[in-house]
Design an enzyme around this catalytic site. Structure first.
Site, PDB file in Angstrom:
ATOM      1  CG  HIS A   1     -17.867  69.878 -13.728  1.00 33.34           C
ATOM      2  ND1 HIS A   1     -18.700  70.815 -14.490  1.00 33.34           N
ATOM      3  CD2 HIS A   1     -18.750  68.932 -13.555  1.00 33.34           C
ATOM      4  CE1 HIS A   1     -19.841  70.432 -14.544  1.00 33.34           C
ATOM      5  NE2 HIS A   1     -19.921  69.266 -14.030  1.00 33.34           N
TER       6      HIS A   1
ATOM      7  N   GLY B   1     -24.742  61.139 -19.925  1.00 30.15           N
ATOM      8  CA  GLY B   1     -23.191  61.900 -19.517  1.00 30.15           C
ATOM      9  C   GLY B   1     -22.193  61.127 -20.578  1.00 30.15           C
ATOM     10  CG  LEU B   2     -22.442  57.416 -22.081  1.00 24.68           C
ATOM     11  CD1 LEU B   2     -23.023  56.063 -22.172  1.00 24.68           C
ATOM     12  CD2 LEU B   2     -21.400  57.147 -21.110  1.00 24.68           C
ATOM     13  CB  SER B   3     -20.003  63.092 -24.954  1.00 27.10           C
ATOM     14  OG  SER B   3     -19.737  63.598 -23.812  1.00 27.10           O
ATOM     15  CB  SER B   4     -25.379  61.394 -27.548  1.00 22.69           C
ATOM     16  OG  SER B   4     -26.215  62.714 -26.831  1.00 22.69           O
ATOM     17  CB  SER B   5     -24.593  66.945 -27.676  1.00 25.37           C
ATOM     18  OG  SER B   5     -23.684  67.344 -26.635  1.00 25.37           O
TER      19      SER B   5
ATOM     20  CD  GLU C   1     -22.467  70.593 -26.631  1.00 26.37           C
ATOM     21  OE1 GLU C   1     -22.143  69.840 -27.465  1.00 26.37           O
ATOM     22  OE2 GLU C   1     -23.692  70.488 -25.615  1.00 26.37           O
TER      23      GLU C   1
ATOM     24  CG  ASP D   1     -18.013  66.070 -23.466  1.00 26.55           C
ATOM     25  OD1 ASP D   1     -17.138  65.461 -22.473  1.00 26.55           O
ATOM     26  OD2 ASP D   1     -18.956  66.623 -22.974  1.00 26.55           O
TER      27      ASP D   1
END
Ligand code: GLA
Length: 388
Positions: A37, A126-130, A162, A173
């Site tokens: 963050h 929390g592994l940033s698939s997006s 995003e 990410d």
């Protein structure tokens, strides 16, 4: 496992479109060692791309619209790439619509195409698939239509996609998914986008991820709210100390001295951000000198801050970290990514991984009635074309 992913994706493409794909793209998820963050707070972060990824297969077509198939979901969508992009109720398509919207904004013209994709990145962990979805899709279109977009700009456009979907995320990410390098972590200066690679050598310790299997439905609004609270804190800081233009220049003494000018929440967010930015520098130095115990201690401190001050943890994540803190074989543990669920990243003495996993999984099941998942990940290259 990825060979299987690639073969299955290509085979699905061939069966569906009766052609071999013209481009096959691999787009990884990411871990983050430390620096949570603070990408949107002008801080530094220390992420890496991993061997969990999305595989895309593409071809150009002369059809009137483009067809995209999400193999794992058994869903497909037909998109008119020349029309104005609008948000849809089918969430996964929005990340792709967001990418097309960015291309349109930049005046980059593409033709129609067929695309299929399949993934080994768990969603909502929390592994940033997006980010992998946005950046891999854009990377593929860039190759297919010779758009000449540079890698860092792919990351920036992925981030804008995003934002278009509704999460006001930082750059971490997308940057790490695109720019990752095998066996290296990337220290990113999120203000200037300067970056350097550091050896991901954790010596006698293994990096293990524990997935709490918990997901927060209000993630986007809570995330965006944190960002606004930090903006408020920074505005008060700069009003008092004009030489301070971001949290990275501020000291703990400065924020403490103006605590009474802020709400408690704004103070806590700002205090966390200032301390976390300093922790990343210390962590990177510890990693470079092979001092994994110090690195791990900093991970524990980050978790404490994320839980108590930034308030993005949850009972399940806190329980995992608190339990592991008592284990001599675990030197560091913290929630990873945006929070409110997802994974913890943990440093466990080599040889002790299985014992720790088994013990924690049983306790976790007993406490919450939820199955704990574990992932062993390898640090891998960023987005690439698969050529074999
Ligand atoms: C999400 C965001 C990132 C970053 C992390 C928290 O993953 O997409 O930009 O802010 O949360 O560090």
């Amino acid at each position: 496992m990825n060979t299987q992913l690639i073969q299955a994706t290509k085979a699905f493409f061939e069966k569906t479109f009766e052609n071999t794909p013209q481009k096959t793209v691999l787009s990884p998820g990411r871990i983050n060692i430390i620096g949570e963050h603070i990408d949107y707070n002008d801080g530094y972060v220390l992420p890496a791309a991993i061997d969990k990824m999305i595989c895309f297969a593409f071809e150009k077509t002369n059809a009137p619209t483009s067809t995209i198939v999400a193999i794992d979901l058994g869903e497909s969508v037909s998109i008119d790439v020349t029309a104005n992009s609008t948000l849809s109720d089918t969430i996964w398509t929005n990340y792709l619509r967001g990418v097309i919207h960015q291309l349109q904004n930049k005046g980059l013209v593409i033709g129609n195409f067929n695309c299929v994709f399949s993934s080994t990145i768990p969603v909502g962990s929390g592994l940033s698939s997006s980010a992998a979805l946005e950046c891999g899709f854009l990377f593929g279109l860039n190759e297919l239509f010779h758009l000449n977009i540079k890698p860092v700009d792919i990351a920036l456009m992925g981030q804008s996609a995003e934002h278009w979907v509704g999460i006001n995320c930082g750059i971490m990410d997308q940057f790490s998914s695109v720019m990752g390098k095998a066996n290296q972590v990337i220290k990113i200066d999120c203000r200037t986008l300067e970056y350097e690679y550091h050896n991901a050598d954790f010596s006698d310790y293994s990096l293990v991820l524990f997935d709490s299997n918990v997901k927060h439905s209000l993630f986007s609004s809570a995330y965006n709210q944190r960002r606004q609270e930090c903006e408020k804190g920074l505005a008060i800081l700069t009003a008092n100390f004009p030489e301070v233009t971001s949290f990275r220049e501020a000291t703990v003494e400065q924020i403490l001295s103006i605590k009474n000018q802020m709400t408690e929440t704004v103070f806590k967010r700002s205090h966390y951000a200032i301390k976390e930015i300093k922790r990343v520098a210390l962590a990177c130095e510890a990693l470079d000198r092979g001092d994994i115990v110090t690195l791990g201690q900093l991970l524990f401190e980050t978790h404490e801050g994320l839980s108590k001050e930034y308030e993005v943890s949850c009972a399940e994540l806190d329980m995992i970290v608190e339990t592991l803190k008592k284990e001599p074989a675990v030197v560091g543990s913290r929630l990873m990514g945006g929070g409110f669920g997802g994974c913890t990243i943990n440093l466990i003495k080599k040889g002790q991984e299985e014992v720790i996993k088994a013990k924690l999984a049983q306790l976790y099941q007993e406490t919450f009635g939820i199955e704990l998942k574990t992932y062993e990940v390898t640090i891998a290259n960023g987005t690439s074309i698969y050529t074999a």
